[in-house]
Design an enzyme around this catalytic site. Structure first.
Site, PDB file in Angstrom:
ATOM      1  N   GLU A   5      13.852   4.842   9.420  1.00 60.53           N
ATOM      2  CA  GLU A   5      13.459   6.060   8.711  1.00 60.53           C
ATOM      3  C   GLU A   5      12.387   6.860   9.430  1.00 60.53           C
ATOM      4  O   GLU A   5      11.621   6.331  10.229  1.00 60.53           O
ATOM      5  CB  GLU A   5      12.912   5.680   7.331  1.00 60.53           C
ATOM      6  CG  GLU A   5      13.908   4.925   6.502  1.00 60.53           C
ATOM      7  CD  GLU A   5      13.358   4.522   5.146  1.00 60.53           C
ATOM      8  OE1 GLU A   5      14.065   3.848   4.412  1.00 60.53           O
ATOM      9  OE2 GLU A   5      12.204   4.889   4.828  1.00 60.53           O
TER      10      GLU A   5
ATOM     11  N   CYS B  75       5.799  10.978  10.410  1.00 63.71           N
ATOM     12  CA  CYS B  75       5.575   9.547  10.238  1.00 63.71           C
ATOM     13  C   CYS B  75       6.709   8.819  10.963  1.00 63.71           C
ATOM     14  O   CYS B  75       7.871   8.929  10.589  1.00 63.71           O
ATOM     15  CB  CYS B  75       5.580   9.259   8.740  1.00 63.71           C
ATOM     16  SG  CYS B  75       5.308   7.545   8.358  1.00 63.71           S
TER      17      CYS B  75
ATOM     18  N   CYS C 168      10.626  -5.306   9.606  1.00 60.10           N
ATOM     19  CA  CYS C 168       9.259  -5.720   9.964  1.00 60.10           C
ATOM     20  C   CYS C 168       9.197  -7.231   9.891  1.00 60.10           C
ATOM     21  O   CYS C 168       9.831  -7.835   9.029  1.00 60.10           O
ATOM     22  CB  CYS C 168       8.259  -5.098   8.976  1.00 60.10           C
ATOM     23  SG  CYS C 168       6.530  -5.329   9.458  1.00 60.10           S
TER      24      CYS C 168
ATOM     25  N   CYS D  32       4.241  -7.782   3.688  1.00 58.21           N
ATOM     26  CA  CYS D  32       3.232  -7.334   2.741  1.00 58.21           C
ATOM     27  C   CYS D  32       3.926  -7.161   1.386  1.00 58.21           C
ATOM     28  O   CYS D  32       5.011  -6.584   1.313  1.00 58.21           O
ATOM     29  CB  CYS D  32       2.598  -6.040   3.220  1.00 58.21           C
ATOM     30  SG  CYS D  32       1.882  -6.227   4.864  1.00 58.21           S
TER      31      CYS D  32
ATOM     32  N   CYS E  70       5.044  -3.675  -0.007  1.00 60.56           N
ATOM     33  CA  CYS E  70       5.739  -2.779   0.920  1.00 60.56           C
ATOM     34  C   CYS E  70       7.229  -3.070   0.916  1.00 60.56           C
ATOM     35  O   CYS E  70       7.647  -4.223   1.083  1.00 60.56           O
ATOM     36  CB  CYS E  70       5.175  -2.962   2.328  1.00 60.56           C
ATOM     37  SG  CYS E  70       6.127  -2.070   3.586  1.00 60.56           S
TER      38      CYS E  70
ATOM     39  N   SER F 119      -1.171   2.944  12.883  1.00 57.83           N
ATOM     40  CA  SER F 119      -1.590   2.122  11.750  1.00 57.83           C
ATOM     41  C   SER F 119      -1.158   0.682  11.957  1.00 57.83           C
ATOM     42  O   SER F 119       0.003   0.414  12.250  1.00 57.83           O
ATOM     43  CB  SER F 119      -0.967   2.671  10.460  1.00 57.83           C
ATOM     44  OG  SER F 119      -1.258   1.809   9.375  1.00 57.83           O
TER      45      SER F 119
ATOM     46  N   LEU G 199      -6.140  -2.168   5.238  1.00 56.89           N
ATOM     47  CA  LEU G 199      -7.052  -3.197   4.728  1.00 56.89           C
ATOM     48  C   LEU G 199      -6.581  -3.676   3.342  1.00 56.89           C
ATOM     49  O   LEU G 199      -6.310  -4.844   3.152  1.00 56.89           O
ATOM     50  CB  LEU G 199      -8.479  -2.641   4.680  1.00 56.89           C
ATOM     51  CG  LEU G 199      -9.567  -3.663   4.394  1.00 56.89           C
ATOM     52  CD1 LEU G 199      -9.637  -4.731   5.467  1.00 56.89           C
ATOM     53  CD2 LEU G 199     -10.919  -2.977   4.236  1.00 56.89           C
ATOM     54  N   HIS G 200      -6.513  -2.787   2.405  1.00 54.63           N
ATOM     55  CA  HIS G 200      -5.904  -3.004   1.082  1.00 54.63           C
ATOM     56  C   HIS G 200      -6.604  -4.010   0.174  1.00 54.63           C
ATOM     57  O   HIS G 200      -6.269  -4.099  -1.010  1.00 54.63           O
ATOM     58  CB  HIS G 200      -4.427  -3.402   1.183  1.00 54.63           C
ATOM     59  CG  HIS G 200      -3.568  -2.420   1.912  1.00 54.63           C
ATOM     60  ND1 HIS G 200      -3.656  -1.064   1.740  1.00 54.63           N
ATOM     61  CD2 HIS G 200      -2.592  -2.605   2.850  1.00 54.63           C
ATOM     62  CE1 HIS G 200      -2.772  -0.460   2.520  1.00 54.63           C
ATOM     63  NE2 HIS G 200      -2.135  -1.361   3.208  1.00 54.63           N
TER      64      HIS G 200
ATOM     65  N   CYS H  19       7.950   3.909   2.164  1.00 52.09           N
ATOM     66  CA  CYS H  19       8.431   3.211   3.345  1.00 52.09           C
ATOM     67  C   CYS H  19       9.588   2.256   3.039  1.00 52.09           C
ATOM     68  O   CYS H  19       9.469   1.367   2.212  1.00 52.09           O
ATOM     69  CB  CYS H  19       7.234   2.432   3.886  1.00 52.09           C
ATOM     70  SG  CYS H  19       7.522   1.543   5.367  1.00 52.09           S
TER      71      CYS H  19
HETATM   72  N1  SAH Z   1       2.939  -1.758   9.617  1.00 52.81           N
HETATM   73  C1  SAH Z   1       1.882  -0.815   9.711  1.00 52.81           C
HETATM   74  C2  SAH Z   1       2.333   0.627   9.632  1.00 52.81           C
HETATM   75  C3  SAH Z   1       3.412   0.978   8.669  1.00 52.81           C
HETATM   76  S1  SAH Z   1       3.048   0.925   6.945  1.00 52.81           S
HETATM   77  C4  SAH Z   1       0.854  -1.091   8.662  1.00 52.81           C
HETATM   78  O1  SAH Z   1       1.102  -1.927   7.784  1.00 52.81           O
HETATM   79  O2  SAH Z   1      -0.234  -0.519   8.751  1.00 52.81           O
HETATM   80  C5  SAH Z   1       2.073   2.422   6.701  1.00 52.81           C
HETATM   81  C6  SAH Z   1       1.141   2.362   5.493  1.00 52.81           C
HETATM   82  O3  SAH Z   1       1.861   2.498   4.264  1.00 52.81           O
HETATM   83  C7  SAH Z   1       0.382   1.056   5.413  1.00 52.81           C
HETATM   84  O4  SAH Z   1      -0.958   1.257   5.092  1.00 52.81           O
HETATM   85  C8  SAH Z   1       1.111   0.373   4.286  1.00 52.81           C
HETATM   86  O5  SAH Z   1       0.324  -0.622   3.759  1.00 52.81           O
HETATM   87  C9  SAH Z   1       1.413   1.517   3.362  1.00 52.81           C
HETATM   88  N2  SAH Z   1       2.436   1.220   2.369  1.00 52.81           N
HETATM   89  C10 SAH Z   1       3.546   0.467   2.515  1.00 52.81           C
HETATM   90  N3  SAH Z   1       4.260   0.436   1.362  1.00 52.81           N
HETATM   91  C11 SAH Z   1       3.594   1.172   0.461  1.00 52.81           C
HETATM   92  C12 SAH Z   1       3.833   1.519  -0.911  1.00 52.81           C
HETATM   93  N4  SAH Z   1       4.908   1.097  -1.560  1.00 52.81           N
HETATM   94  N5  SAH Z   1       2.940   2.337  -1.521  1.00 52.81           N
HETATM   95  C13 SAH Z   1       1.851   2.803  -0.844  1.00 52.81           C
HETATM   96  N6  SAH Z   1       1.578   2.499   0.438  1.00 52.81           N
HETATM   97  C14 SAH Z   1       2.434   1.688   1.091  1.00 52.81           C
HETATM   98 FE1  SF4 Z   2       5.240  -4.340   7.801  1.00 54.82          FE
HETATM   99 FE2  SF4 Z   2       3.278  -2.496   7.467  1.00 54.82          FE
HETATM  100 FE3  SF4 Z   2       5.098  -2.953   5.530  1.00 54.82          FE
HETATM  101 FE4  SF4 Z   2       3.243  -4.784   6.070  1.00 54.82          FE
HETATM  102  S1  SF4 Z   2       2.881  -2.686   5.272  1.00 54.82           S
HETATM  103  S2  SF4 Z   2       5.442  -5.184   5.731  1.00 54.82           S
HETATM  104  S3  SF4 Z   2       3.069  -4.597   8.277  1.00 54.82           S
HETATM  105  S4  SF4 Z   2       5.523  -2.133   7.562  1.00 54.82           S
END
Ligand code: SAH
Ligand code: SF4
Length: 422
Positions: free
Chosen positions: A122, A135, A142, A146, A149, A251, A274-275, A395
């Protein structure tokens, strides 16, 4: 492929699925997109040109690729007519294929793309008043998972190549109509030899829609380091897409061992997902934390080459109801940033829900309070407005949504894609 593409992470997220290799094109032609200019010259020499001609042709082709956005050798008007079919037989100029193109009511655009060997990923474009941010994805799927995600629910299929990564930026420019038209070909046509001054390009960057790039699409860019670096070098190259490194942000979820190299070899802005501020919560929602903990991560941020008050590190913080959104969490976030003396800003991201997600987004009032606490400590903490919610812009969502669609729906959307591109 270099080792950095396949680093092993013992622990919870084992086994790291081995990503597939790129399947070579059936017609045997080599895609020039994503290759450094000297490599293009090398390929031309291997195909039979003498060294001087190979270098000149590489320079011309490179210019057509990145300054003019052409995808056909036939359009390269300063290359001899007889030479163009010679190139055509041996090489291609790839673009990811568009499977779906969606346009949100708020201007956000989202594309589902497909590699030449059939894997979907995407890309999203987010226009704002003063900028337009693309983006970009770094992997299909991946390796990390997480919990909030959607991409994290997919297996890693394979790393995207430099051509597929820079190809996303090219495709966005195609779709936004941002390649210069008209003049420019004649100037190159007058190029006499190999020692010319560098061509300045035939357009200015003013008035562009696409001004910024974030490596925040699918995948963990620091687990595909070499390809991401090579792609971003082409994006930053003055003879390439010529976008300033200050307008590019990578990121990472916290791949600590690769962060210094990211600063040294790519030099772009850093964002860190960080989250959470405690080991328990971060272990749960960002499992790579079990391998590289918060202290190690923040130390790597403090050491990040090039970070300063003028170029702050962005800490992304997804707001999850009753999970990481309390006043104490906000205060601990401030304490950590101060303890490590980090030049930081915080991006508060309202959780974007997807079917099957086990979390909920924090209430707006909770997010506002969290933001206030961080702001009051002198750290910028804006709340990112959710964008493109009507088009599954979270994402990984579009890929899954498309997999659920019937063939007929997909065909209809494919027909609409031309209109969306116009
Ligand atoms: N893998 C890398 C970059 C891609 S994710 C990373 O984790 O940083 C890009 C951002 O979107 C990250 O901060 C991720 O935590 C956030 N993200 C992923 N899924 C999400 C969701 N459902 N709602 C809000 N943010 C999300
Ligand atoms: Fe992968 Fe980033 Fe999604 Fe974590 S937040 S699963 S590192 S794409």
């Amino acid at each position: 492929m270099a080792d950095t593409n396949l680093m092993q992470i013992p622990g919870h997220i084992d086994p790291v699925p081995v990503p597939r290799d790129v399947t070579p094109r059936e017609d045997g032609r080599v895609d020039l997109l994503g290759l450094p200019r000297p490599r293009i010259a090398e390929l031309f020499a291997e195909a039979g040109l003498d060294a001087k001609a190979a270098k000149l042709r590489a320079k011309q082709v490179f210019h057509w690729l990145y300054h003019r956005g052409v995808t056909e050798f036939e359009a390269m008007t300063d290359i001899a007519k007889t030479m163009r079919p010679w190139l055509e037989q041996r090489f291609v100029i790839g673009r990811p294929e568009i499977v779906l193109a969606q346009h949100s009511s708020d201007g956000t655009r989202k594309w589902l793309l497909r590699t030449a060997d059939g894997h979907e990923f995407e890309m999203v474009f987010i226009p704002d008043a003063d900028r337009g941010t693309l983006c970009v994805s770094s992997q299909v799927g991946c390796t990390l998972n997480c919990r909030f995600c959607h991409t994290g629910t997919m297996r890693l299929v394979r790393n995207l190549t430099p051509g597929e990564i820079v190809g996303q930026v090219m495709l966005a420019r195609d779709s936004l109509g941002e390649w210069p038209k008209g003049a420019g070909d004649m100037r190159l046509a007058t190029m006499a030899g190999l020692d010319d001054e560098e061509d300045e390009g035939s357009y200015s960057s003013d008035g562009r829609l696409l001004t910024n790039i974030v490596m925040m699409g699918m995948g963990e860019p620091l687990y595909n380091f070499d390809n991401v670096r090579d792609a971003l070098k082409l994006v930053m190259d003055g003879d390439g897409l010529a976008l300033s490194k200050r307008r590019i942000t990578l990121s990472t979820s916290g791949v600590v061992p690769m962060m210094a190299r990211c600063g040294e070899e790519i030099g772009v802005n850093l964002a860190v997902s960080l989250h959470a501020v405690s080991k328990d919560v971060r272990d749960e929602i960002v499992p790579i934390n079990r391998k590289f903990g918060i202290e190690e991560l923040l130390q790597a941020c403090a050491d990040y080459p090039g970070a300063s008050n003028a170029r702050r590190i962005t800490f992304e913080y997804v707001m999850l109801k009753d999970k990481n959104d309390s006043d104490e969490d906000a205060r601990e976030l401030v304490r950590l940033i101060k303890q490590y003396k980090l030049p930081a800003k915080v991006n508060l991201i309202p959780f974007n829900p997807w079917p099957g997600a086990i979390y909920e987004c924090s209430a707006p009032e909770r997010i506002r309070r969290f933001s206030e606490i961080v702001f009051e400590a002198g750290i910028s903490a804006p709340v990112r407005t959710p964008r493109g919610r009507d088009i599954d812009a979270a994402c990984g969502q579009l890929k899954t949504a498309a997999q659920k669609m019937s063939r007929a729906e997909l065909d209809r959307l494919a027909d609409e894609k031309q209109a969306a591109l116009g």
